[in-house]
Design a protein around this motif. Structure first.
Motif, PDB file in Angstrom:
ATOM      1  N   ILE A  19       0.831  -1.209   0.000  1.00  6.00           N
ATOM      2  CA  ILE A  19       0.000   0.000   0.000  1.00  6.00           C
ATOM      3  C   ILE A  19       0.865   1.257   0.000  1.00  6.00           C
ATOM      4  O   ILE A  19       0.663   2.168  -0.814  1.00  6.00           O
ATOM      5  CB  ILE A  19      -0.969  -0.015   1.200  1.00  6.00           C
ATOM      6  N   VAL A  20       1.836   1.317   0.910  1.00  5.81           N
ATOM      7  CA  VAL A  20       2.683   2.507   1.022  1.00  5.81           C
ATOM      8  C   VAL A  20       3.571   2.658  -0.210  1.00  5.81           C
ATOM      9  O   VAL A  20       3.693   3.755  -0.773  1.00  5.81           O
ATOM     10  CB  VAL A  20       3.515   2.471   2.318  1.00  5.81           C
ATOM     11  N   ALA A  25       5.192   5.427  -5.011  1.00  2.00           N
ATOM     12  CA  ALA A  25       5.601   5.289  -6.416  1.00  2.00           C
ATOM     13  C   ALA A  25       4.725   6.117  -7.346  1.00  2.00           C
ATOM     14  O   ALA A  25       5.199   6.605  -8.376  1.00  2.00           O
ATOM     15  CB  ALA A  25       5.563   3.819  -6.829  1.00  2.00           C
ATOM     16  N   SER A  26       3.455   6.286  -6.984  1.00  2.00           N
ATOM     17  CA  SER A  26       2.548   7.064  -7.827  1.00  2.00           C
ATOM     18  C   SER A  26       2.429   8.518  -7.346  1.00  2.00           C
ATOM     19  O   SER A  26       1.560   9.254  -7.799  1.00  2.00           O
ATOM     20  CB  SER A  26       1.177   6.391  -7.887  1.00  2.00           C
ATOM     21  N   ARG A  27       3.307   8.888  -6.403  1.00  2.00           N
ATOM     22  CA  ARG A  27       3.354  10.249  -5.864  1.00  2.00           C
ATOM     23  C   ARG A  27       2.036  10.682  -5.239  1.00  2.00           C
ATOM     24  O   ARG A  27       1.634  11.840  -5.325  1.00  2.00           O
ATOM     25  CB  ARG A  27       3.806  11.247  -6.922  1.00  2.00           C
ATOM     26  N   ASP A  28       1.376   9.739  -4.609  1.00  2.00           N
ATOM     27  CA  ASP A  28       0.122  10.010  -3.894  1.00  2.00           C
ATOM     28  C   ASP A  28       0.469  10.044  -2.410  1.00  2.00           C
ATOM     29  O   ASP A  28       0.547   9.007  -1.757  1.00  2.00           O
ATOM     30  CB  ASP A  28      -0.907   8.919  -4.198  1.00  2.00           C
ATOM     31  N   HIS A  33      -3.001   6.786   2.936  1.00  2.00           N
ATOM     32  CA  HIS A  33      -2.293   5.695   2.267  1.00  2.00           C
ATOM     33  C   HIS A  33      -0.986   5.313   2.957  1.00  2.00           C
ATOM     34  O   HIS A  33      -0.310   4.384   2.511  1.00  2.00           O
ATOM     35  CB  HIS A  33      -2.013   6.046   0.808  1.00  2.00           C
ATOM     36  N   HIS A  34      -0.621   6.022   4.048  1.00  2.00           N
ATOM     37  CA  HIS A  34       0.632   5.673   4.718  1.00  2.00           C
ATOM     38  C   HIS A  34       0.624   5.888   6.229  1.00  2.00           C
ATOM     39  O   HIS A  34       1.507   5.386   6.913  1.00  2.00           O
ATOM     40  CB  HIS A  34       1.813   6.424   4.099  1.00  2.00           C
ATOM     41  N   ASP A  35      -0.343   6.591   6.785  1.00  6.48           N
ATOM     42  CA  ASP A  35      -0.358   6.896   8.213  1.00  6.48           C
ATOM     43  C   ASP A  35      -1.644   6.355   8.842  1.00  6.48           C
ATOM     44  O   ASP A  35      -2.711   6.963   8.706  1.00  6.48           O
ATOM     45  CB  ASP A  35      -0.248   8.408   8.409  1.00  6.48           C
TER      46      ASP A  35
END
Length: 161
Positions: A19-20, A25-28, A33-35
């Motif tokens: 997920i992260v 990689a897609s600069r999102d 998406h990460h926290d």
């Protein structure tokens, strides 16, 4: 390849790393998406996969089955149930239409809470693949990578002996 043909399914473990990494990689850089803590503050039980990662996995599913000569022309997907860490997404596909060297495949990606992704992928195949020939299974594509690597080319300046 004919309408109604079913592609082999592909199971993808949904990990935090996937997920992260997909989001980065897609600069999102959206925090959901990460926290995990910020995702929970926004009403989600955990971080979840972004659409660009899903889009890439759908493309991978199609090209893993149809081979490296397949060219993705259109990927039209809709997201449903989120992909959370610890789940598994199972991608399935059915050939919907064949028109010359163009094939349209219906794709569904399901996880433990429902359909994560549904849609269609339009792909152009090399001419030899559209004349009723069976597609090479994904395992055949990965087996080739297990072969011994080719010998490195000799340096032209090396002694020819």
């Amino acid at each position: 390849m004919n309408p109604g043909d079913v592609l082999p399914s592909l199971e993808i473990p949904i990990t935090r790393t996937l997920i992260v990494a997909g989001a980065v990689a897609s600069r999102d850089y959206q925090d959901v998406h990460h926290d995990a803590e910020l995702a929970r503050e926004k009403g989600s039980p955990d971080i979840f996969m972004n659409i660009l990662t899903t889009n890439g996995l759908v493309g991978r599913y199609i090209t893993d089955h149809l081979g490296p000569g397949a060219v993705l022309r259109k990927v039209a997907i809709r997201l449903g149930a989120p992909n959370y860490p610890g789940d598994t997404m199972t991608l399935t596909g059915t050939v919907a239409e064949v028109d010359g060297d163009t094939v349209r495949v219906r794709v569904v990606g399901a996880n433990g809470i429902g359909h994560h992704v549904t849609g269609t992928v339009t792909v152009t195949l090399p001419p030899a693949r559209t004349a009723g020939t069976a597609a090479a299974p994904a395992a055949a594509l990965t087996d080739a990578s297990a072969a011994e690597p080719a010998a490195a080319p000799r340096n032209a300046r090396e002694d020819p002996a």
